[in-house]
Enzyme design. Structure first.
Site, PDB file in Angstrom:
ATOM      1  CD  GLU A 236      -8.807   2.926   1.208  1.00 56.58           C
ATOM      2  OE1 GLU A 236      -8.564   4.025   0.678  1.00 56.58           O
ATOM      3  OE2 GLU A 236      -9.777   2.744   1.963  1.00 56.58           O
ATOM      4  CB  CYS A 270      -1.297   5.656  -2.730  1.00 57.36           C
ATOM      5  SG  CYS A 270      -1.668   5.521  -0.966  1.00 57.36           S
TER       6      CYS A 270
END
Length: 487
Positions: A236, A270
């Site tokens: 991720e 993110c």
């Protein structure tokens, strides 16, 4: 239960009779890995009662220690809003656990699958099985949720877990390690602390699956470290998540959501909006609305309890360098307060039309700096996005369904939000993951359960079946059958 009831002041937790020390050397880590791997082979955790018990323990860990968790995270950041920790870390962790407890028993049952009439009365099944021992590497920006989220999926799938906490958030890492030692047997969950060298050795261990959350650059190293063992990975990562503001969009509504996403955790997310594609005629209004939004939602930003700080001096220096390199090139502060190196306070700024070679357009910003890029036609905006590495998230604002569909159909991103930002990450019925440079694999909810399970195909034959008629020597019946099947 008080904090003193939960953890002692040294590195050993004694409250439940367990004496598992916190792991902080390579030798301890390798020894614990060997032990847990052997247990995963000899004692696979297949029973739902056991999995649900572990999820209950995880829920208790959170509910008993919310204040301590928030405090330790805030200490790592220099200051981190307790409300943000509740909203962005504790709340989705609790809902994720509830979702897994509600659906996990059903997920783990064998699933009957379709079968061709040619093979009946046999039938097909998929049997979910635990992979064994799962490694989780946790980043510093959301150190609770990005530990708990993968843990939920790994536990629901019946795995044992080793977790490497981020060395950039040491206060929380130590707190979390002690809490895990209290609420979990070390046979089930172990936490590893330490610097980059230990993280590198962690990524080389032959886990049954390794999940890493962090930067693209480090993600490449993780994949390379896992490759010799053929360890499957879920990465991720990040990247530059764009916002496309369509012609005719409600600009005030778009600014409201974009600024929420860009100021949450001071932009250290993110999937924060990284840059905005907007028509040139709207950029002055966008900046005006953004300043008004800051005045309303973060008044007196220096003393505001809701606004977080940059995690450390090196990250602050990196981003301040981005801003300094653009001075005189369309930098618009959204408050009257300047950045403060000592306290690591960084108020939001908008930068207009930075060059493609500038740091803010080459790198993931991970801070409250928002580039505004202009486009003439929607095709131009789509081409701008597609000319760059595929982002972890893409956000589109507008009411024109035809234009929204053009963006949906002609861009590829890890996730997509329409008239919203960030909230797709807390939808437990949606997979969360990247694509290309923004990651590989997805988890959360059922997708996470399946990612961290072996979905074993099973073919079940019956006593009475026609397969014996297709054995050699291949005679007339076989030839007739093949002739019919192969037409």
């Amino acid at each position: 239960m008080t904090d003193n009831d939960v953890i002692t002041q040294d590195n050993t937790q004694m409250h439940t009779g367990r004496t598992m020390s916190i792991i902080n050397t390579v030798e301890e880590m390798q020894a614990q890995f060997t032990r847990m791997q052997a247990l995963s082979r000899s004692q696979p955790m297949n029973d739902w009662y056991e999995r649900e018990t572990q999820l209950d323990n995880l829920e208790l860990l959170l509910s008993d220690n919310q204040e301590q968790i928030s405090k330790s995270i805030s200490e790592d950041f220099g200051y981190r809003s307790q409300s943000e920790t509740q909203f962005a870390e504790l709340f989705p962790s609790f809902t994720g656990i509830s979702h897994a407890k509600k659906h996990g028993k059903k997920w783990m049952k064998p699933q009957r699958m379709p079968i061709s009439a040619l093979y009946r009365p046999a039938h097909n099944e998929i049997q979910p099985q635990p992979l064994g021992l799962v490694g989780i590497m946790v980043p510093w920006n959301y150190p609770l949720f990005l530990a708990i989220g993968p843990m939920i999926d790994a536990i629901a799938a019946g795995n044992r877990i080793m977790i490497k906490m981020s060395e950039a958030a040491p206060k929380f890492a130590e707190t979390f390690a002690k809490l895990v030692a209290h609420y979990f047997s070390p046979d089930m969950v172990s936490v590893v602390l330490g610097e980059v060298e230990i993280a590198e050795e962690f990524s080389k261990l032959p886990f049954d699956h390794l999940l890493y959350t962090g930067s693209t650059a480090v993600g490449k190293k993780i994949m390379a470290a896992a490759a010799p063992n053929l360890t499957p990975v879920t990465l991720e990562l990040g990247g530059k998540s764009p916002v496309i503001v369509l012609e005719g969009a409600n600009l005030e509504a778009a600014v409201n959501r974009v600024m929420m996403g860009k100021t949450l955790n001071a932009g250290q997310t993110c999937i924060a909006p990284d840059y905005v594609l907007i028509q040139r005629k709207h950029h002055d209004e966008f900046i005006r609305l953004a300043r008004e939004w800051m005045d309303k939602h973060y008044p007196d930003i220096e003393n505001n309890p809701d606004y977080s700080r940059i995690i450390n001096g090196s990250q602050f220096k990196r981003v301040q360098g981005y801003i300094d390199s653009l001075q005189g090139q369309g930098v618009y502060p959204l408050t009257d307060i300047s950045s403060n190196t000592e306290t690591r306070l960084m108020p939001p700024v908008v930068v207009v039309e930075p060059t493609s070679g500038s740091d803010v357009m080459k790198n993931e910003i991970f801070a409250p700096v928002l580039p505004l890029m202009h486009y003439e036609t929607l095709n131009d905006a789509i081409s701008f996005v597609n000319a760059r590495p595929r982002p972890l998230a893409l956000y589109v604002f507008g009411d024109n369904n035809s234009d929204i569909d053009r963006v949906r159909s002609n861009t590829v991103s890890g996730g997509l939000c329409i008239n919203e930002v960030i909230l797709h990450v807390v939808q437990h019925d949606l997979p969360f993951g990247g694509v290309g440079h923004s990651g590989t694999g997805a988890y959360h909810g059922k997708a996470g359960f399946e990612r961290l399970s072996h979905m074993k195909p099973v073919f079940v034959q019956t006593k009475l079946n026609g397969m014996n008629f297709l054995l050699p020597p291949y005679g007339g019946f076989f030839k007739k059958a093949m002739g019919m099947f192969l037409k």
